[in-house]
Design a protein around this motif. Structure first.
Motif, PDB file in Angstrom:
ATOM      1  N   ALA A  90      44.000  29.863 -24.557  1.00  0.00           N
ATOM      2  CA  ALA A  90      45.170  29.972 -23.707  1.00  0.00           C
ATOM      3  C   ALA A  90      45.533  31.437 -23.450  1.00  0.00           C
ATOM      4  O   ALA A  90      46.134  31.754 -22.437  1.00  0.00           O
ATOM      5  CB  ALA A  90      46.354  29.254 -24.356  1.00  0.00           C
ATOM      6  N   ASP A  91      45.164  32.347 -24.363  1.00  0.00           N
ATOM      7  CA  ASP A  91      45.474  33.757 -24.184  1.00  0.00           C
ATOM      8  C   ASP A  91      44.479  34.468 -23.276  1.00  0.00           C
ATOM      9  O   ASP A  91      44.729  35.578 -22.851  1.00  0.00           O
ATOM     10  CB  ASP A  91      45.491  34.475 -25.543  1.00  0.00           C
ATOM     11  N   GLN A  92      43.367  33.858 -23.003  1.00  0.00           N
ATOM     12  CA  GLN A  92      42.324  34.491 -22.204  1.00  0.00           C
ATOM     13  C   GLN A  92      41.985  33.619 -21.012  1.00  0.00           C
ATOM     14  O   GLN A  92      42.189  32.417 -21.019  1.00  0.00           O
ATOM     15  CB  GLN A  92      41.059  34.691 -23.054  1.00  0.00           C
ATOM     16  N   CYS A  93      41.465  34.284 -19.997  1.00  0.00           N
ATOM     17  CA  CYS A  93      40.942  33.565 -18.839  1.00  0.00           C
ATOM     18  C   CYS A  93      39.440  33.754 -18.823  1.00  0.00           C
ATOM     19  O   CYS A  93      38.898  34.637 -19.490  1.00  0.00           O
ATOM     20  CB  CYS A  93      41.521  34.124 -17.539  1.00  0.00           C
ATOM     21  N   GLN A  94      38.779  32.970 -18.024  1.00  0.00           N
ATOM     22  CA  GLN A  94      37.356  33.194 -17.813  1.00  0.00           C
ATOM     23  C   GLN A  94      37.191  34.575 -17.179  1.00  0.00           C
ATOM     24  O   GLN A  94      38.085  35.072 -16.506  1.00  0.00           O
ATOM     25  CB  GLN A  94      36.785  32.160 -16.836  1.00  0.00           C
ATOM     26  N   TRP A  95      36.022  35.164 -17.371  1.00  0.00           N
ATOM     27  CA  TRP A  95      35.742  36.461 -16.755  1.00  0.00           C
ATOM     28  C   TRP A  95      35.898  36.324 -15.242  1.00  0.00           C
ATOM     29  O   TRP A  95      35.427  35.365 -14.640  1.00  0.00           O
ATOM     30  CB  TRP A  95      34.326  36.892 -17.102  1.00  0.00           C
ATOM     31  N   GLY A  96      36.596  37.310 -14.650  1.00  0.00           N
ATOM     32  CA  GLY A  96      36.793  37.307 -13.203  1.00  0.00           C
ATOM     33  C   GLY A  96      38.038  36.557 -12.761  1.00  0.00           C
ATOM     34  O   GLY A  96      38.317  36.481 -11.574  1.00  0.00           O
ATOM     35  N   LYS A  97      38.830  36.032 -13.695  1.00  0.00           N
ATOM     36  CA  LYS A  97      40.037  35.263 -13.366  1.00  0.00           C
ATOM     37  C   LYS A  97      41.252  35.863 -14.062  1.00  0.00           C
ATOM     38  O   LYS A  97      41.140  36.503 -15.104  1.00  0.00           O
ATOM     39  CB  LYS A  97      39.888  33.805 -13.830  1.00  0.00           C
ATOM     40  N   PHE A  98      42.445  35.630 -13.470  1.00  0.00           N
ATOM     41  CA  PHE A  98      43.701  36.015 -14.124  1.00  0.00           C
ATOM     42  C   PHE A  98      44.811  35.136 -13.571  1.00  0.00           C
ATOM     43  O   PHE A  98      44.618  34.359 -12.645  1.00  0.00           O
ATOM     44  CB  PHE A  98      43.998  37.502 -13.932  1.00  0.00           C
ATOM     45  N   GLY A  99      46.003  35.283 -14.125  1.00  0.00           N
ATOM     46  CA  GLY A  99      47.164  34.510 -13.714  1.00  0.00           C
ATOM     47  C   GLY A  99      47.605  33.604 -14.849  1.00  0.00           C
ATOM     48  O   GLY A  99      46.889  33.424 -15.849  1.00  0.00           O
ATOM     49  N   GLN A 100      48.790  33.003 -14.703  1.00  0.00           N
ATOM     50  CA  GLN A 100      49.336  32.167 -15.779  1.00  0.00           C
ATOM     51  C   GLN A 100      48.397  31.016 -16.122  1.00  0.00           C
ATOM     52  O   GLN A 100      48.182  30.687 -17.277  1.00  0.00           O
ATOM     53  CB  GLN A 100      50.710  31.635 -15.372  1.00  0.00           C
ATOM     54  N   ASN A 101      47.813  30.428 -15.116  1.00  0.00           N
ATOM     55  CA  ASN A 101      46.872  29.324 -15.349  1.00  0.00           C
ATOM     56  C   ASN A 101      45.444  29.717 -14.995  1.00  0.00           C
ATOM     57  O   ASN A 101      44.602  28.837 -14.771  1.00  0.00           O
ATOM     58  CB  ASN A 101      47.296  28.098 -14.528  1.00  0.00           C
ATOM     59  N   CYS A 102      45.207  31.051 -14.914  1.00  0.00           N
ATOM     60  CA  CYS A 102      43.869  31.593 -14.610  1.00  0.00           C
ATOM     61  C   CYS A 102      43.343  31.107 -13.268  1.00  0.00           C
ATOM     62  O   CYS A 102      42.145  30.890 -13.083  1.00  0.00           O
ATOM     63  CB  CYS A 102      42.881  31.241 -15.735  1.00  0.00           C
ATOM     64  N   GLU A 103      44.280  30.957 -12.310  1.00  0.00           N
ATOM     65  CA  GLU A 103      43.894  30.427 -11.004  1.00  0.00           C
ATOM     66  C   GLU A 103      43.545  31.514  -9.988  1.00  0.00           C
ATOM     67  O   GLU A 103      43.005  31.216  -8.929  1.00  0.00           O
ATOM     68  CB  GLU A 103      45.027  29.548 -10.435  1.00  0.00           C
ATOM     69  N   ARG A 104      43.811  32.770 -10.328  1.00  0.00           N
ATOM     70  CA  ARG A 104      43.563  33.857  -9.382  1.00  0.00           C
ATOM     71  C   ARG A 104      42.297  34.613  -9.763  1.00  0.00           C
ATOM     72  O   ARG A 104      41.953  34.721 -10.932  1.00  0.00           O
ATOM     73  CB  ARG A 104      44.762  34.796  -9.364  1.00  0.00           C
ATOM     74  N   ASN A 105      41.631  35.157  -8.741  1.00  0.00           N
ATOM     75  CA  ASN A 105      40.408  35.938  -8.965  1.00  0.00           C
ATOM     76  C   ASN A 105      40.742  37.417  -9.122  1.00  0.00           C
ATOM     77  O   ASN A 105      41.605  37.937  -8.425  1.00  0.00           O
ATOM     78  CB  ASN A 105      39.442  35.784  -7.791  1.00  0.00           C
ATOM     79  N   CYS A 106      40.028  38.099 -10.011  1.00  0.00           N
ATOM     80  CA  CYS A 106      40.141  39.554 -10.120  1.00  0.00           C
ATOM     81  C   CYS A 106      39.663  40.164  -8.808  1.00  0.00           C
ATOM     82  O   CYS A 106      38.883  39.549  -8.071  1.00  0.00           O
ATOM     83  CB  CYS A 106      39.269  40.076 -11.271  1.00  0.00           C
ATOM     84  N   SER A 107      40.119  41.378  -8.524  1.00  0.00           N
ATOM     85  CA  SER A 107      39.728  42.060  -7.292  1.00  0.00           C
ATOM     86  C   SER A 107      38.210  42.195  -7.219  1.00  0.00           C
ATOM     87  O   SER A 107      37.531  42.435  -8.221  1.00  0.00           O
ATOM     88  CB  SER A 107      40.369  43.448  -7.252  1.00  0.00           C
ATOM     89  N   CYS A 108      37.694  42.074  -6.019  1.00  0.00           N
ATOM     90  CA  CYS A 108      36.254  42.276  -5.797  1.00  0.00           C
ATOM     91  C   CYS A 108      35.856  43.716  -6.105  1.00  0.00           C
ATOM     92  O   CYS A 108      34.682  44.002  -6.326  1.00  0.00           O
ATOM     93  CB  CYS A 108      35.896  41.975  -4.347  1.00  0.00           C
ATOM     94  N   ASN A 109      36.840  44.625  -6.106  1.00  0.00           N
ATOM     95  CA  ASN A 109      36.558  46.040  -6.299  1.00  0.00           C
ATOM     96  C   ASN A 109      36.675  46.485  -7.751  1.00  0.00           C
ATOM     97  O   ASN A 109      36.588  47.671  -8.039  1.00  0.00           O
ATOM     98  CB  ASN A 109      37.492  46.869  -5.424  1.00  0.00           C
ATOM     99  N   CYS A 110      36.891  45.549  -8.669  1.00  0.00           N
ATOM    100  CA  CYS A 110      36.885  45.891 -10.092  1.00  0.00           C
ATOM    101  C   CYS A 110      35.453  46.238 -10.495  1.00  0.00           C
ATOM    102  O   CYS A 110      34.497  45.599 -10.035  1.00  0.00           O
ATOM    103  CB  CYS A 110      37.357  44.705 -10.943  1.00  0.00           C
ATOM    104  N   ALA A 111      35.336  47.236 -11.351  1.00  0.00           N
ATOM    105  CA  ALA A 111      34.009  47.601 -11.844  1.00  0.00           C
ATOM    106  C   ALA A 111      33.512  46.510 -12.781  1.00  0.00           C
ATOM    107  O   ALA A 111      34.294  45.832 -13.446  1.00  0.00           O
ATOM    108  CB  ALA A 111      34.073  48.941 -12.562  1.00  0.00           C
ATOM    109  N   LEU A 112      32.197  46.369 -12.827  1.00  0.00           N
ATOM    110  CA  LEU A 112      31.601  45.387 -13.722  1.00  0.00           C
ATOM    111  C   LEU A 112      31.728  45.863 -15.169  1.00  0.00           C
ATOM    112  O   LEU A 112      31.702  47.052 -15.453  1.00  0.00           O
ATOM    113  CB  LEU A 112      30.123  45.185 -13.384  1.00  0.00           C
ATOM    114  N   VAL A 113      31.866  44.908 -16.068  1.00  0.00           N
ATOM    115  CA  VAL A 113      31.894  45.222 -17.493  1.00  0.00           C
ATOM    116  C   VAL A 113      30.505  45.714 -17.872  1.00  0.00           C
ATOM    117  O   VAL A 113      29.500  45.181 -17.409  1.00  0.00           O
ATOM    118  CB  VAL A 113      32.291  43.972 -18.308  1.00  0.00           C
ATOM    119  N   LYS A 114      30.443  46.751 -18.706  1.00  0.00           N
ATOM    120  CA  LYS A 114      29.148  47.318 -19.104  1.00  0.00           C
ATOM    121  C   LYS A 114      28.250  46.223 -19.701  1.00  0.00           C
ATOM    122  O   LYS A 114      28.703  45.392 -20.474  1.00  0.00           O
ATOM    123  CB  LYS A 114      29.364  48.435 -20.123  1.00  0.00           C
ATOM    124  N   ASN A 115      26.996  46.309 -19.329  1.00  0.00           N
ATOM    125  CA  ASN A 115      25.972  45.366 -19.810  1.00  0.00           C
ATOM    126  C   ASN A 115      26.324  43.922 -19.471  1.00  0.00           C
ATOM    127  O   ASN A 115      26.000  43.002 -20.206  1.00  0.00           O
ATOM    128  CB  ASN A 115      25.757  45.512 -21.328  1.00  0.00           C
TER     129      ASN A 115
END
Length: 178
Positions: A17-42
């Protein structure tokens, strides 16, 4: 045993409940992270803060802002800027200046931009020589005035003139005539 399974299920549910899937955010993890976010290393995924959507690994080159939705100035070198304030990290293109590289350099008077260093050195050298000449002249004048002998009017000691000068207390009749 069943109690252990239940405890593990609750822990996993709370942790998830404290985390969202990678690439998601919001109270219910329904929103996508910006397309312009840098990729996580490796990794091939993007990550952002669950609540704010701020890109965890910064922005891709050319983008800035907490959610990497603002573009860096086109006048930034390689279009790279600070994620938080947009200041050009590597400096500006040739004809621009300022932290955001939006200020065009003034080329209306091209001669004003040219500066020959040999001319500058010559001007400085001549200025120093002129200053030394003035200082030397002042020192010479002061020394000349101090060394000049002072003249006082001395009485005339010519013996002939002294004899002709009337002496105090002697009358003209008292002077012997030959």
């Amino acid at each position: 045993m069943c109690l252990t399974c239940l405890l593990i299920a609750v822990v996993l549910f709370v942790a998830d409940a404290d985390q969202c899937q990678w690439g998601k955010f919001g109270q219910n993890c329904e929103r996508n992270c910006s397309c312009n976010c840098a990729l996580v290393k490796n990794n091939t995924a993007k990550h952002c803060n669950k609540t704010s959507g701020e890109c965890s690994e910064g922005c891709l080159p050319g983008w800035c802002g907490t959610d990497c939705k603002k573009t860096c100035s086109v006048n930034c070198l390689n279009q790279i800027c600070n994620q938080h304030n947009g200041y050009c990290t590597l400096g500006c293109q040739e004809n621009y200046t300022g932290p955001l590289c939006y200020i065009a350099k003034d080329f209306s008077n091209p001669d004003a931009c040219k500066c020959d260093s040999s001319e500058t050195y010559l001007a400085v050298a001549l200025g120093v020589l002129a200053l030394l000449n003035v200082i030397g002249a002042v020192v010479w004048c002061v020394r000349f005035i101090r060394r000049r002998p002072t003249y006082t009017k001395k009485p005339n000691k010519n013996p002939v003139l002294e004899a002709l000068r009337p002496q105090p207390g002697i009358e003209l009749e008292d002077v012997p005539t030959t």
